[in-house]
Design a protein around this motif. Structure first.
Motif, PDB file in Angstrom:
ATOM      1  N   THR A 231      42.551 -82.494 -74.719  1.00  0.00           N
ATOM      2  CA  THR A 231      42.153 -81.102 -74.871  1.00  0.00           C
ATOM      3  C   THR A 231      42.133 -80.759 -76.351  1.00  0.00           C
ATOM      4  O   THR A 231      43.172 -80.843 -77.014  1.00  0.00           O
ATOM      5  CB  THR A 231      43.162 -80.187 -74.148  1.00  0.00           C
ATOM      6  N   PRO A 232      40.964 -80.394 -76.901  1.00  0.00           N
ATOM      7  CA  PRO A 232      40.912 -79.966 -78.302  1.00  0.00           C
ATOM      8  C   PRO A 232      41.681 -78.651 -78.497  1.00  0.00           C
ATOM      9  O   PRO A 232      41.776 -77.832 -77.581  1.00  0.00           O
ATOM     10  CB  PRO A 232      39.423 -79.762 -78.565  1.00  0.00           C
ATOM     11  N   CYS A 233      42.221 -78.462 -79.689  1.00  0.00           N
ATOM     12  CA  CYS A 233      43.059 -77.299 -79.965  1.00  0.00           C
ATOM     13  C   CYS A 233      42.867 -76.855 -81.411  1.00  0.00           C
ATOM     14  O   CYS A 233      42.712 -77.685 -82.310  1.00  0.00           O
ATOM     15  CB  CYS A 233      44.519 -77.693 -79.716  1.00  0.00           C
ATOM     16  N   ILE A 234      42.893 -75.547 -81.622  1.00  0.00           N
ATOM     17  CA  ILE A 234      42.911 -74.968 -82.965  1.00  0.00           C
ATOM     18  C   ILE A 234      44.284 -74.327 -83.130  1.00  0.00           C
ATOM     19  O   ILE A 234      44.717 -73.554 -82.270  1.00  0.00           O
ATOM     20  CB  ILE A 234      41.815 -73.891 -83.138  1.00  0.00           C
ATOM     21  N   ALA A 235      44.970 -74.666 -84.206  1.00  0.00           N
ATOM     22  CA  ALA A 235      46.292 -74.103 -84.474  1.00  0.00           C
ATOM     23  C   ALA A 235      46.265 -73.388 -85.821  1.00  0.00           C
ATOM     24  O   ALA A 235      45.622 -73.842 -86.762  1.00  0.00           O
ATOM     25  CB  ALA A 235      47.347 -75.200 -84.479  1.00  0.00           C
ATOM     26  N   TYR A 236      46.983 -72.271 -85.893  1.00  0.00           N
ATOM     27  CA  TYR A 236      47.082 -71.509 -87.142  1.00  0.00           C
ATOM     28  C   TYR A 236      48.557 -71.333 -87.484  1.00  0.00           C
ATOM     29  O   TYR A 236      49.320 -70.789 -86.687  1.00  0.00           O
ATOM     30  CB  TYR A 236      46.419 -70.145 -87.007  1.00  0.00           C
ATOM     31  N   ARG A 237      48.955 -71.820 -88.647  1.00  0.00           N
ATOM     32  CA  ARG A 237      50.340 -71.680 -89.102  1.00  0.00           C
ATOM     33  C   ARG A 237      50.499 -70.334 -89.781  1.00  0.00           C
ATOM     34  O   ARG A 237      49.800 -70.032 -90.747  1.00  0.00           O
ATOM     35  CB  ARG A 237      50.677 -72.820 -90.059  1.00  0.00           C
ATOM     36  N   ILE A 238      51.413 -69.511 -89.274  1.00  0.00           N
ATOM     37  CA  ILE A 238      51.708 -68.227 -89.896  1.00  0.00           C
ATOM     38  C   ILE A 238      52.462 -68.499 -91.189  1.00  0.00           C
ATOM     39  O   ILE A 238      53.435 -69.257 -91.206  1.00  0.00           O
ATOM     40  CB  ILE A 238      52.526 -67.327 -88.950  1.00  0.00           C
TER      41      ILE A 238
ATOM     42  N   TYR B 240      41.093 -75.259 -75.534  1.00  0.00           N
ATOM     43  CA  TYR B 240      39.973 -75.017 -74.640  1.00  0.00           C
ATOM     44  C   TYR B 240      39.203 -76.307 -74.449  1.00  0.00           C
ATOM     45  O   TYR B 240      39.049 -77.077 -75.396  1.00  0.00           O
ATOM     46  CB  TYR B 240      39.053 -73.939 -75.202  1.00  0.00           C
ATOM     47  N   LEU B 241      38.759 -76.551 -73.254  1.00  0.00           N
ATOM     48  CA  LEU B 241      37.944 -77.706 -72.914  1.00  0.00           C
ATOM     49  C   LEU B 241      38.838 -78.836 -72.401  1.00  0.00           C
ATOM     50  O   LEU B 241      40.009 -78.909 -72.748  1.00  0.00           O
ATOM     51  CB  LEU B 241      37.169 -78.189 -74.145  1.00  0.00           C
ATOM     52  N   PHE B 242      38.296 -79.648 -71.559  1.00  0.00           N
ATOM     53  CA  PHE B 242      38.957 -80.878 -71.128  1.00  0.00           C
ATOM     54  C   PHE B 242      37.909 -81.964 -71.123  1.00  0.00           C
ATOM     55  O   PHE B 242      36.815 -81.788 -70.593  1.00  0.00           O
ATOM     56  CB  PHE B 242      39.556 -80.742 -69.725  1.00  0.00           C
ATOM     57  N   ILE B 243      38.239 -83.090 -71.715  1.00  0.00           N
ATOM     58  CA  ILE B 243      37.336 -84.237 -71.747  1.00  0.00           C
ATOM     59  C   ILE B 243      38.128 -85.428 -71.236  1.00  0.00           C
ATOM     60  O   ILE B 243      39.176 -85.758 -71.794  1.00  0.00           O
ATOM     61  CB  ILE B 243      36.823 -84.512 -73.178  1.00  0.00           C
ATOM     62  N   GLY B 244      37.659 -86.024 -70.153  1.00  0.00           N
ATOM     63  CA  GLY B 244      38.377 -87.183 -69.661  1.00  0.00           C
ATOM     64  C   GLY B 244      38.081 -87.532 -68.222  1.00  0.00           C
ATOM     65  O   GLY B 244      37.061 -87.161 -67.654  1.00  0.00           O
ATOM     66  N   PHE B 245      39.033 -88.227 -67.614  1.00  0.00           N
ATOM     67  CA  PHE B 245      38.948 -88.765 -66.263  1.00  0.00           C
ATOM     68  C   PHE B 245      39.494 -87.739 -65.284  1.00  0.00           C
ATOM     69  O   PHE B 245      40.590 -87.208 -65.472  1.00  0.00           O
ATOM     70  CB  PHE B 245      39.770 -90.062 -66.198  1.00  0.00           C
TER      71      PHE B 245
ATOM     72  N   TRP C  83      34.250 -89.059 -64.747  1.00  0.00           N
ATOM     73  CA  TRP C  83      34.341 -88.671 -66.151  1.00  0.00           C
ATOM     74  C   TRP C  83      33.654 -87.331 -66.331  1.00  0.00           C
ATOM     75  O   TRP C  83      32.489 -87.180 -65.993  1.00  0.00           O
ATOM     76  CB  TRP C  83      33.720 -89.733 -67.045  1.00  0.00           C
ATOM     77  N   ILE C  84      34.392 -86.329 -66.848  1.00  0.00           N
ATOM     78  CA  ILE C  84      33.855 -84.971 -66.934  1.00  0.00           C
ATOM     79  C   ILE C  84      34.157 -84.337 -68.291  1.00  0.00           C
ATOM     80  O   ILE C  84      35.037 -84.784 -69.027  1.00  0.00           O
ATOM     81  CB  ILE C  84      34.428 -84.058 -65.829  1.00  0.00           C
ATOM     82  N   ILE C  85      33.412 -83.293 -68.572  1.00  0.00           N
ATOM     83  CA  ILE C  85      33.718 -82.340 -69.638  1.00  0.00           C
ATOM     84  C   ILE C  85      33.815 -80.996 -68.933  1.00  0.00           C
ATOM     85  O   ILE C  85      32.839 -80.506 -68.376  1.00  0.00           O
ATOM     86  CB  ILE C  85      32.624 -82.298 -70.714  1.00  0.00           C
ATOM     87  N   ASP C  86      35.006 -80.428 -68.896  1.00  0.00           N
ATOM     88  CA  ASP C  86      35.228 -79.181 -68.164  1.00  0.00           C
ATOM     89  C   ASP C  86      35.422 -78.045 -69.155  1.00  0.00           C
ATOM     90  O   ASP C  86      36.410 -77.988 -69.878  1.00  0.00           O
ATOM     91  CB  ASP C  86      36.441 -79.310 -67.259  1.00  0.00           C
ATOM     92  N   ALA C  87      34.441 -77.141 -69.185  1.00  0.00           N
ATOM     93  CA  ALA C  87      34.479 -75.991 -70.092  1.00  0.00           C
ATOM     94  C   ALA C  87      34.646 -74.688 -69.316  1.00  0.00           C
ATOM     95  O   ALA C  87      34.277 -73.626 -69.798  1.00  0.00           O
ATOM     96  CB  ALA C  87      33.204 -75.945 -70.925  1.00  0.00           C
ATOM     97  N   SER C  88      35.197 -74.749 -68.117  1.00  0.00           N
ATOM     98  CA  SER C  88      35.407 -73.524 -67.339  1.00  0.00           C
ATOM     99  C   SER C  88      36.531 -72.700 -67.973  1.00  0.00           C
ATOM    100  O   SER C  88      37.379 -73.226 -68.703  1.00  0.00           O
ATOM    101  CB  SER C  88      35.742 -73.859 -65.888  1.00  0.00           C
ATOM    102  N   LEU C  89      36.525 -71.401 -67.728  1.00  0.00           N
ATOM    103  CA  LEU C  89      37.507 -70.513 -68.353  1.00  0.00           C
ATOM    104  C   LEU C  89      38.937 -70.814 -67.929  1.00  0.00           C
ATOM    105  O   LEU C  89      39.874 -70.464 -68.640  1.00  0.00           O
ATOM    106  CB  LEU C  89      37.170 -69.052 -68.050  1.00  0.00           C
ATOM    107  N   CYS C  90      39.122 -71.492 -66.788  1.00  0.00           N
ATOM    108  CA  CYS C  90      40.493 -71.827 -66.380  1.00  0.00           C
ATOM    109  C   CYS C  90      41.118 -72.842 -67.324  1.00  0.00           C
ATOM    110  O   CYS C  90      42.330 -73.045 -67.308  1.00  0.00           O
ATOM    111  CB  CYS C  90      40.518 -72.320 -64.942  1.00  0.00           C
ATOM    112  N   ARG C  91      40.340 -73.465 -68.185  1.00  0.00           N
ATOM    113  CA  ARG C  91      40.855 -74.417 -69.182  1.00  0.00           C
ATOM    114  C   ARG C  91      41.335 -73.736 -70.455  1.00  0.00           C
ATOM    115  O   ARG C  91      41.941 -74.363 -71.313  1.00  0.00           O
ATOM    116  CB  ARG C  91      39.785 -75.447 -69.551  1.00  0.00           C
ATOM    117  N   LEU C  92      41.072 -72.449 -70.624  1.00  0.00           N
ATOM    118  CA  LEU C  92      41.470 -71.725 -71.832  1.00  0.00           C
ATOM    119  C   LEU C  92      42.978 -71.481 -71.824  1.00  0.00           C
ATOM    120  O   LEU C  92      43.529 -70.969 -70.864  1.00  0.00           O
ATOM    121  CB  LEU C  92      40.732 -70.390 -71.911  1.00  0.00           C
ATOM    122  N   GLU C  93      43.643 -71.866 -72.899  1.00  0.00           N
ATOM    123  CA  GLU C  93      45.080 -71.649 -73.058  1.00  0.00           C
ATOM    124  C   GLU C  93      45.338 -71.031 -74.418  1.00  0.00           C
ATOM    125  O   GLU C  93      44.819 -71.488 -75.430  1.00  0.00           O
ATOM    126  CB  GLU C  93      45.843 -72.967 -72.967  1.00  0.00           C
TER     127      GLU C  93
END
Length: 107
Positions: A47-54, A65-70, A90-100
């Protein structure tokens, strides 16, 4: 990847297993999202992720967001999941339920 502004692009490993009983109920609770009989599901990928350090803080804010895999689940699940590309294992799942959205503290 790290950027001077405190942003980082990272990826996190993801693995899950759901077990259903013979009636299609989740072993640990009822799943009413998809009302047909389920079989067990295994999922392994990233799962790709963007992190911001305060600044001046050990706290990171994260957006995953997103899932890439088996994904070994019923083909009909993948067909009904909005934003899911691929109907095989093998899927790429971009549904909103993947948003964390979350935070982490580094000690």
């Amino acid at each position: 990847m790290r950027f001077a502004s405190g942003l980082r692009l990272i990826t996190e490993a993801h693995a899950t297993f759901n077990a259903y009983d013979s009636n299609g109920y989740l072993i640990n609770g009822y799943n009413n999202t998809y009302p047909y009989k389920h079989t067990d599901m295994t999922e392994v990928g990233f799962t790709p992720c963007i992190a911001y350090r305060i600044a001046n803080s050990p706290v990171d804010l994260k957006l995953r967001y997103l899932f890439i895999g088996f994904n070994h689940s019923e083909r009909s699940y993948k067909a009904e999941a909005p934003g899911c590309l691929g109907r095989g294992n093998w899927i790429i799942d971009a549904s909103l339920c993947r948003l964390e959205i979350g935070a982490s503290i580094t000690f």
